[in-house]
Write a protein that holds these residues in place. Structure first.
Motif, PDB file in Angstrom:
ATOM      1  N   GLU A 169       0.843  -1.198   0.000  1.00  0.00           N
ATOM      2  CA  GLU A 169       0.000   0.000   0.000  1.00  0.00           C
ATOM      3  C   GLU A 169       0.874   1.243   0.000  1.00  0.00           C
ATOM      4  O   GLU A 169       2.048   1.187   0.328  1.00  0.00           O
ATOM      5  N   HIS A 192      -6.320  -1.842  -2.206  1.00  0.00           N
ATOM      6  CA  HIS A 192      -7.344  -0.804  -2.427  1.00  0.00           C
ATOM      7  C   HIS A 192      -6.926   0.356  -3.339  1.00  0.00           C
ATOM      8  O   HIS A 192      -6.865   1.510  -2.887  1.00  0.00           O
ATOM      9  N   ARG A 196      -8.844   3.735  -3.295  1.00  0.00           N
ATOM     10  CA  ARG A 196      -8.978   4.590  -2.106  1.00  0.00           C
ATOM     11  C   ARG A 196      -7.902   5.668  -1.965  1.00  0.00           C
ATOM     12  O   ARG A 196      -7.901   6.404  -0.988  1.00  0.00           O
ATOM     13  N   VAL A 212      -9.200  -4.791  -5.074  1.00  0.00           N
ATOM     14  CA  VAL A 212     -10.235  -3.804  -4.754  1.00  0.00           C
ATOM     15  C   VAL A 212     -11.008  -4.303  -3.525  1.00  0.00           C
ATOM     16  O   VAL A 212     -11.230  -5.503  -3.357  1.00  0.00           O
ATOM     17  N   THR A 213     -11.388  -3.368  -2.663  1.00  0.00           N
ATOM     18  CA  THR A 213     -12.087  -3.729  -1.423  1.00  0.00           C
ATOM     19  C   THR A 213     -13.585  -3.864  -1.686  1.00  0.00           C
ATOM     20  O   THR A 213     -14.199  -2.985  -2.314  1.00  0.00           O
ATOM     21  N   SER A 265     -16.080  -1.104  -1.049  1.00  0.00           N
ATOM     22  CA  SER A 265     -15.940   0.118  -1.855  1.00  0.00           C
ATOM     23  C   SER A 265     -17.042   0.205  -2.902  1.00  0.00           C
ATOM     24  O   SER A 265     -17.469   1.293  -3.288  1.00  0.00           O
ATOM     25  N   TYR A 276     -16.548   3.610   1.673  1.00  0.00           N
ATOM     26  CA  TYR A 276     -15.415   4.530   1.838  1.00  0.00           C
ATOM     27  C   TYR A 276     -15.659   5.883   1.167  1.00  0.00           C
ATOM     28  O   TYR A 276     -14.757   6.699   1.087  1.00  0.00           O
ATOM     29  N   ASP A 334     -10.538  -6.219   3.596  1.00  0.00           N
ATOM     30  CA  ASP A 334      -9.837  -5.229   4.427  1.00  0.00           C
ATOM     31  C   ASP A 334     -10.541  -5.059   5.773  1.00  0.00           C
ATOM     32  O   ASP A 334     -10.683  -3.950   6.286  1.00  0.00           O
TER      33      ASP A 334
END
Ligand code: FE2
Length: 239
Positions: free
Chosen positions: A119, A147, A150, A173-174, A177, A182, A205
């Protein structure tokens, strides 16, 4: 029988992003809470979780801390006769410490086909991110960006993500989302990544039990359903 049908939950089968080792990062605080999350995962339909504690300036976890925490969790699952497979890797924050680790060929906690979850700062675009990921690739690892939807510094522009894709970086990808958990911008980017077939992995996540209901909502989203059924999604290959 009354025309009411419970919405179906489809899962990617294996979750690859969560914070379930108790009290070593901003995730689950106690072993009992970890067990609650694992039970919820199992009930929802996941068969396995690869949990990924932070290795970050705020949470400078060592590999030993992570693997010892994993063992405690696995023993507790066994003692409670909970049949759920759990492994651990890490979510690496890309900084000079991580770069040094790669350059010195220190062990990196990977999963599956040498995948490494990474990240970036959410606020500032990192200066040597690509160099670091390239270095990681040159050591035989396959970086997976956590993510991508984000990162606030993107301001909705996915050009940087497209460049990373071109260099072979995979995207996680979360799930929540897609339903706007988010905010609007991550929701919009998640949709764009879905439309452009740029989603390689889905992840929860998950940091605590309170997020379970948002995960369940995410698993009812039509884009998530289609991704779970898509041969391009790599989660199932980790079973
Ligand atoms: Fe995370």
């Amino acid at each position: 029988m009354f025309g009411w049908k419970k919405k179906e939950l489809t899962t990617p089968v294996v979750d690859i992003h969560s914070h379930l080792i108790p009290a070593i990062d901003d995730g689950v605080r106690t072993l009992d809470k970890s067990i609650e999350v694992v039970k919820a995962f199992s009930k929802i339909g996941f068969q396995k979780a690869i949990t990924t504690p932070h290795i970050h300036p705020n949470y400078p976890n060592t590999h030993d801390q992570i693997l010892e925490g994993l063992e405690v969790l696995q023993i507790k699952l066994l003692s409670e006769r909970i049949d759920f497979e759990i492994e651990a890797a890490a979510e690496y924050f890309v900084d000079d410490i991580f770069m040094e680790k790669i350059k010195k060929k220190e062990e990196i906690l990977s999963f599956g086909s040498n995948y490494v979850l990474v990240e970036s700062s959410f606020i500032n675009k990192p200066l040597f991110f690509e160099t670091c990921l390239f270095e990681l690739q040159s050591k035989g690892y396959s970086p997976v960006l956590a993510h991508p939807e984000r990162y606030r510094f993107l301001e909705g522009d996915i050009e940087w993500l497209q460049q990373l894709k071109e260099m072979g970086v995979l995207f996680q990808v979360t799930i929540s989302s897609f339903t706007g958990f988010y905010g609007k911008m991550p929701q919009k980017i998640a949709k764009t990544l879905y439309e452009k077939s740029m989603v390689d992995f889905l992840g929860s996540d998950l940091h605590n039990n309170d997020q379970i209901r948002f995960l369940r909502e995410g698993l009812q989203n039509s884009m998530v359903h289609k991704l779970c059924a898509s041969p391009g999604l790599r989660n199932k290959s980790l079973l």
